[in-house]
Design an enzyme around this catalytic site. Structure first.
Site, PDB file in Angstrom:
ATOM      1  N   ASP A 258      -9.408  17.259 -25.975  1.00 39.02           N
ATOM      2  CA  ASP A 258      -8.512  16.557 -26.886  1.00 39.02           C
ATOM      3  C   ASP A 258      -7.515  17.605 -27.402  1.00 39.02           C
ATOM      4  O   ASP A 258      -7.674  18.808 -27.171  1.00 39.02           O
ATOM      5  CB  ASP A 258      -9.295  15.893 -28.028  1.00 39.02           C
TER       6      ASP A 258
HETATM    7  C1  BGC Z   1      -6.072  12.160 -30.179  1.00 40.63           C
HETATM    8  C2  BGC Z   1      -6.133  11.640 -28.757  1.00 40.63           C
HETATM    9  C3  BGC Z   1      -4.756  11.635 -28.153  1.00 40.63           C
HETATM   10  C4  BGC Z   1      -4.173  13.019 -28.235  1.00 40.63           C
HETATM   11  C5  BGC Z   1      -2.787  13.128 -27.639  1.00 40.63           C
HETATM   12  C6  BGC Z   1      -5.343  13.488 -30.261  1.00 40.63           C
HETATM   13  O1  BGC Z   1      -5.171  13.882 -31.571  1.00 40.63           O
HETATM   14  O2  BGC Z   1      -7.374  12.307 -30.702  1.00 40.63           O
HETATM   15  O3  BGC Z   1      -6.697  10.358 -28.728  1.00 40.63           O
HETATM   16  O4  BGC Z   1      -4.825  11.182 -26.827  1.00 40.63           O
HETATM   17  O5  BGC Z   1      -4.104  13.406 -29.599  1.00 40.63           O
HETATM   18  O6  BGC Z   1      -1.856  12.504 -28.423  1.00 40.63           O
END
Ligand code: BGC
Length: 742
Positions: A258
């Protein structure tokens, strides 16, 4: 002489080409052999780019091997990219589809595939390679701020929905990222929180949904979560990412982090986390240093690089797809409408209050009727061209609205938005309900045929919801429902509530005051039209709850271990539920708890009304090579067309592990049945799906004996029962990993 020179030149060119092969699907090893350490390390770390403005991340391109930059952008309720670009008069809007929770309320995997096929077309045509969706985490607790992106409190329903989601997107030749693996069940301190979970609860609940999604959906990528699980960051856990995900379940794509940059890059790479996103130079440096000092072996490095190259050759970018930047938004708006119509849940309908004629004079209450919530906030928010609000949808459907009330709501919403913009620089924050004077309601009740109250909530990434004023109604909302009930009922007129929410709220204390309650969740840009079509009976509701609505928040066992008040943690430095969260409730999540303990609920799992009624008959169970197949006929006994969701619950025989009173093992939805029409549905369950996880033996075990098979219209409304006899106990041993005691 001239000829000899030419031959030498040709030979040099061939050697150069061999030393620097252009990537194809057949020469991945040659490319790996030709790569420098710097190149290999770079490929494992995301890069910055502006190829598709608003995309969340990119993978590294290496020109000399013909490796393109690939593009990763968010979902799940549609593609998230920036809608406008500097110096460009064109727009790049994406369709705002129903949120994950609403899609799950359809209990219809074909519908989910239809919706996500359309999303996938937008992914492809806007030049994106992977949609960072679906969000699969279980609804462990109703207050998780991102529940709206996720599907259900049940792992089977979540997993089946996720697999369908993946199939629909990937049918376009673009990828998905099943996220957030795993136990990312709260937003509070989400980067650091340690989820402490028993192996049984993990295997049966928090990994099961991913297992189904991976095995049945075959996603290109998986996103590990930010949080820790039983002591390790999930992105750094070899047992989670390699032993279970890649080896036990056979996942053959890439795992990406993530969107953070944790110091343990080396641990992540070794654990099988192939790609660090969004990527920083220090992560490349850490990988290079670790290979040089031997802490990452050449095999480990090449394994991850190979996974990355295998991913890259699948992408539209690599295959030179000529994207148009013109997906068919008009066609997809119709898909968004259908997605909502097929999923909205009717919770209450006393004395056949609904459907309406569509010609009524309606007093439309609630700031949310104007400030409609199409989806949640954060990375799951979609930049859509428009959102139909309830006011417009009802007018379009033929209703006459009370103008004074509409003006009152609009003026207040506009004022609050302007105030927000002034104070916080942005207008998006959801406008809270405003009190409506009793005297006004008194007059409106006399002047209109009925009241429709749209009650709204919005939630999003980065924060969990609160009990006060979020799970529970605000004072203004409570007063409004009470006053509408008194004034309209005094004149024999009806009150309908529409719940435009992202997560479960309290309903038990007020549902008795109103005649009908419709639950469209956050239904996307066309959702208000879908609500109108259900209110007028153009569509008969067929959605069912993918989770329980409890009487009180505290009825959920997980409420003992969940951060229910963000301020508390910030102010006091509390550790429990902030630094760590103990999943002390074990497997007793959602209906597994309520059905087993016989605890009262406001609305049970699987519940949802229709404008017609269904009869279940001629049930047959047939043993198959690896389980059983059940057939059941469903007949529409009412006077309008409709669809029914049949839910197959299983109760295990005594003697094995302690089990919930019943568990969902299969489900199916009928086609639209005309009055009097029947359909026979076939539902398959494998023996493996009957098994529970025994920590003592580290095995999935299905006890021998009689399994009671129950066909329900909800977990509480069982319409037919049968039996399946498993003659011999069965067991499937798995690796004894991820113990909380490790
Ligand atoms: C979120 C993800 C997301 C990623 C990219 C993260 O903070 O938890 O779900 O895909 O950001 O935007």
């Amino acid at each position: 002489m001239k000829k000899a020179i030419l031959t030498i030149a040709a030979a040099i060119m061939t050697i150069a080409a061999m030393a620097q092969p252009k990537l194809t699907k057949d020469n991945i090893d040659d490319v790996i052999n030709a790569m420098t350490l710097q190149e290999k390390a770079s490929l494992l770390v995301g890069v910055r780019s502006s190829l598709v403005p608003g995309a969340a991340g990119y993978t590294c391109g290496i020109d000399r091997f013909g490796i393109p930059i690939t593009v990763l952008a968010d979902g799940p309720a549609g593609l998230r990219i920036r809608p406008t670009r500097e110096g460009d008069s064109k727009t790049y809007y994406a369709t705002g589809m129903p949120i994950g929770t609403l899609l799950a309320s359809s209990w219809d995997t074909d519908l989910v595939e239809t919706v996500t096929k359309a999303i996938g077309e937008e992914v492809l045509e806007y030049g994106v390679d992977v949609l960072l969706a679906p969000g699969v985490n279980l609804h462990r607790n109703p207050l998780c701020g991102r529940n709206f992106e996720y599907f259900s409190e049940d792992p089977l329903l979540s997993g089946k929905m996720a697999a369908a989601y993946v199939r629909g997107i990937q049918s376009n030749g673009v990828g998905t990222s099943v996220k957030h693996f795993a136990t990312n069940n709260q937003e509070t301190n989400r980067l650091e929180n340690n989820s402490i979970v028993s192996q049984r609860a993990l295997r049966e609940l928090y990994l099961k949904n991913f297992e189904i999604a991976i095995k049945e959906g075959k996603p290109w990528t998986v996103m590990s979560s930010y949080n820790k699980l039983n002591g390790n960051y999930t992105q750094q856990d070899y047992d989670l990412l390699t032993t279970i995900l890649k080896k036990e379940w056979g996942f053959d794509g890439i795992v990406m982090t993530d969107w953070g940059n944790k110091e343990g890059t080396v641990k992540s790479a070794k654990a099988g986390n192939d790609l660090m996103e969004p990527g920083r130079q220090n992560e490349v440096d850490r990988i290079i240093a670790a290979v040089q000092d031997g802490s990452i072996s050449k095999e480990e490095l090449d394994r991850n690089v190979r996974n990355m190259l295998n991913y890259i050759i699948r992408t539209p970018k690599f295959n030179g797809y000529n994207f148009t930047n013109k997906p068919d938004l008009a066609a997809h708006a119709k898909v968004a409408l259908k997605g909502a119509e097929e999923s909205i849940v009717l919770l209450k309908n006393d004395n056949a209050c609904l459907p309406l004629k569509g010609t009524e004079k309606v007093a439309l209450y609630g700031v949310t009727s104007i400030d409609f919530v199409a989806g949640g906030t954060g990375s799951g928010e979609v930049n859509k061209a428009y959102v139909v609000n309830m006011e417009d949808a009802l007018i379009k459907a033929g209703f006459t609205l009370d103008n004074t009330l509409a003006d009152f709501n609009r003026t207040y919403v506009n004022y609050k938005k302007a105030e927000n913009r002034l104070n916080h620089g942005w207008a998006q924050a959801k406008v809270k309900e405003i009190a409506v004077p009793l005297s006004a309601i008194h007059e409106q009740a006399a002047a209109n045929d009925m009241a429709i109250y749209v009650l709204g909530r919005n939630a999003g990434e980065g924060a969990d919801r609160n009990i006060n004023g979020d799970f529970e109604l605000t004072e203004a909302e409570r007063d409004l429902i009470r006053d509408l009930s008194v004034e309209y009922h005094a004149l024999g007129k009806k009150v309908v509530v529409v719940l435009n929410i992202g997560g479960v709220i309290e309903t038990a204390s007020w549902k008795g005051l109103v005649d009908a309650i419709l639950l469209p969740w956050s239904p996307g840009q066309e959702g208000a039209n879908a609500i109108a079509n259900i209110l007028t009976g153009k569509v008969s509701p067929s959605g069912k709850l993918p989770m329980t609505f409890p009487v009180k928040y505290q009825d959920h066992p997980s409420s003992l271990n969940f951060p229910y008040d963000w301020n508390l943690f910030h102010a006091r430095g509390v550790k429990k539920d902030f630094e760590y969260t103990k999943y002390e409730e074990g497997i007793w999540v959602g209906y597994r708890h309520f059905a087993t303990r016989g605890a009262e609920v406001s609305y049970p799992f699987g519940y949802g009304l229709s404008y017609t009624s269904f009869e279940y008959s001629t049930l047959a169970i047939k043993a198959t090579a690896d389980g059983f197949e059940a057939t059941i006929a469903v007949t529409n006994k009412g006077s309008v067309a409709g669809k029914e969701v049949v839910q197959l619950y299983v109760s295990a025989p005594e003697g094995g592990l302690e089990k919930p009173a019943c568990e969902l093992k299969a489900f199916a939805k009928t086609k639209e049945l005309k009055p009097g029409e029947s359909q026979t549905l076939t539902l398959k369950v494998s023996n493996y799906e009957l098994a529970s996880f025994n920590e003592a033996t580290s095995a999935w075990e299905a006890a021998s004996g009689r399994y009671s098979i129950r066909f329900g219209s909800s977990v509480q409304d069982i319409r037919a029962t049968a039996e399946f006899k498993l003659k011999k106990a069965l067991s499937w041993p798995v690796n004894n990993v991820l113990s909380p005691e490790r």
